[in-house]
Design a protein around this motif. Structure first.
Motif, PDB file in Angstrom:
ATOM      1  N   PHE A  28       0.720  -1.172   0.115  1.00 20.15           N
ATOM      2  CA  PHE A  28      -0.102  -0.132  -0.126  1.00 20.15           C
ATOM      3  C   PHE A  28       0.685   1.212  -0.010  1.00 20.15           C
ATOM      4  CE2 PHE A  28      -2.139   3.451   2.193  1.00 20.15           C
ATOM      5  CZ  PHE A  28      -3.083   3.879   1.334  1.00 20.15           C
ATOM      6  N   MET A  29       1.840   1.227   0.785  1.00 18.44           N
ATOM      7  CA  MET A  29       2.853   2.527   0.894  1.00 18.44           C
ATOM      8  C   MET A  29       3.552   2.837  -0.426  1.00 18.44           C
ATOM      9  SD  MET A  29       1.766   3.799   3.696  1.00 18.44           S
ATOM     10  CE  MET A  29       2.957   5.147   3.985  1.00 18.44           C
ATOM     11  N   LYS A  44      -4.356   1.460 -11.350  1.00 21.85           N
ATOM     12  CA  LYS A  44      -3.414   0.619 -11.458  1.00 21.85           C
ATOM     13  C   LYS A  44      -2.583   0.719  -9.997  1.00 21.85           C
ATOM     14  CE  LYS A  44      -2.267   1.168 -16.181  1.00 21.85           C
ATOM     15  NZ  LYS A  44      -1.339   1.240 -17.153  1.00 21.85           N
ATOM     16  N   ALA A  45      -2.477   1.568  -9.109  1.00 22.18           N
ATOM     17  CA  ALA A  45      -2.150   1.380  -7.815  1.00 22.18           C
ATOM     18  C   ALA A  45      -2.850   0.772  -6.914  1.00 22.18           C
ATOM     19  CB  ALA A  45      -2.042   2.978  -7.361  1.00 22.18           C
ATOM     20  N   GLY A  46      -3.949   0.747  -7.125  1.00 24.33           N
ATOM     21  CA  GLY A  46      -4.913  -0.169  -6.042  1.00 24.33           C
ATOM     22  C   GLY A  46      -4.799  -1.588  -6.474  1.00 24.33           C
ATOM     23  N   ARG A  47      -4.633  -1.994  -7.518  1.00 21.14           N
ATOM     24  CA  ARG A  47      -4.318  -3.537  -7.870  1.00 21.14           C
ATOM     25  C   ARG A  47      -3.681  -4.181  -6.874  1.00 21.14           C
ATOM     26  NH1 ARG A  47      -3.878  -2.488 -14.312  1.00 21.14           N
ATOM     27  NH2 ARG A  47      -5.861  -1.677 -14.309  1.00 21.14           N
ATOM     28  N   GLU A  52     -10.110  -2.075  -5.191  1.00 21.96           N
ATOM     29  CA  GLU A  52     -10.769  -1.144  -6.378  1.00 21.96           C
ATOM     30  C   GLU A  52     -10.315   0.221  -6.424  1.00 21.96           C
ATOM     31  OE1 GLU A  52     -12.424  -2.975  -8.936  1.00 21.96           O
ATOM     32  OE2 GLU A  52     -12.094  -4.652  -7.760  1.00 21.96           O
ATOM     33  N   THR A  53     -10.593   0.872  -7.656  1.00 19.00           N
ATOM     34  CA  THR A  53     -10.118   2.366  -7.570  1.00 19.00           C
ATOM     35  C   THR A  53     -10.970   3.085  -6.722  1.00 19.00           C
ATOM     36  OG1 THR A  53     -10.125   2.288  -9.748  1.00 19.00           O
ATOM     37  CG2 THR A  53     -10.354   4.661  -9.247  1.00 19.00           C
ATOM     38  N   VAL A  54     -12.195   3.017  -6.246  1.00 19.85           N
ATOM     39  CA  VAL A  54     -12.767   3.816  -5.197  1.00 19.85           C
ATOM     40  C   VAL A  54     -12.161   3.491  -3.892  1.00 19.85           C
ATOM     41  CG1 VAL A  54     -14.947   4.287  -4.064  1.00 19.85           C
ATOM     42  CG2 VAL A  54     -14.849   4.244  -6.640  1.00 19.85           C
ATOM     43  N   GLU A  55     -12.353   2.320  -3.647  1.00 22.77           N
ATOM     44  CA  GLU A  55     -11.409   1.842  -2.300  1.00 22.77           C
ATOM     45  C   GLU A  55     -10.165   2.625  -2.104  1.00 22.77           C
ATOM     46  OE1 GLU A  55     -10.963  -2.122   0.326  1.00 22.77           O
ATOM     47  OE2 GLU A  55     -11.452  -2.439  -2.093  1.00 22.77           O
ATOM     48  N   PHE A  56      -9.426   2.337  -3.137  1.00 20.58           N
ATOM     49  CA  PHE A  56      -7.936   2.865  -3.096  1.00 20.58           C
ATOM     50  C   PHE A  56      -8.082   4.269  -2.831  1.00 20.58           C
ATOM     51  CE2 PHE A  56      -4.221   4.773  -5.061  1.00 20.58           C
ATOM     52  CZ  PHE A  56      -3.337   4.038  -4.136  1.00 20.58           C
TER      53      PHE A  56
END
Length: 83
Positions: A28-29, A44-47, A52-56
């Motif tokens: 995550f960091m 892409k960062a959330g994967r 998912e995008t919103v959660e990230f």
């Protein structure tokens, strides 16, 4: 393809922390930093974090990182009233 990073548990983890928790936090960091500097999109960062995008984006906000960075001109354009 993946990238492997070696992280010494004794240098990063608090006593008794599970390696899985450290790995999750490190992913995550890293994703957060790459998103913050503009190297990765939120999707892409959330994967790698399993988000998912919103959660990230919600996690990014909780971490105190802006989800959008606009300069004055961009802000003015974004909020301008069309006459």
């Amino acid at each position: 393809n993946t990238v492997m990073i070696e992280l010494p548990l004794d240098a990063l983890a608090s006593p008794g922390a599970l390696p899985e928790h450290l790995a999750s936090e490190a992913k995550f960091m890293l994703a957060l930093n790459l998103f913050e500097v503009g190297s990765l999109s939120s999707g892409k960062a959330g994967r790698p974090c399993g988000h998912e995008t919103v959660e990230f984006l919600l996690a990014v906000r909780r971490a105190g990182v802006p989800v959008a960075t606009l300069d004055e001109d961009e802000l003015s354009a974004e909020f301008a009233l069309d006459a």
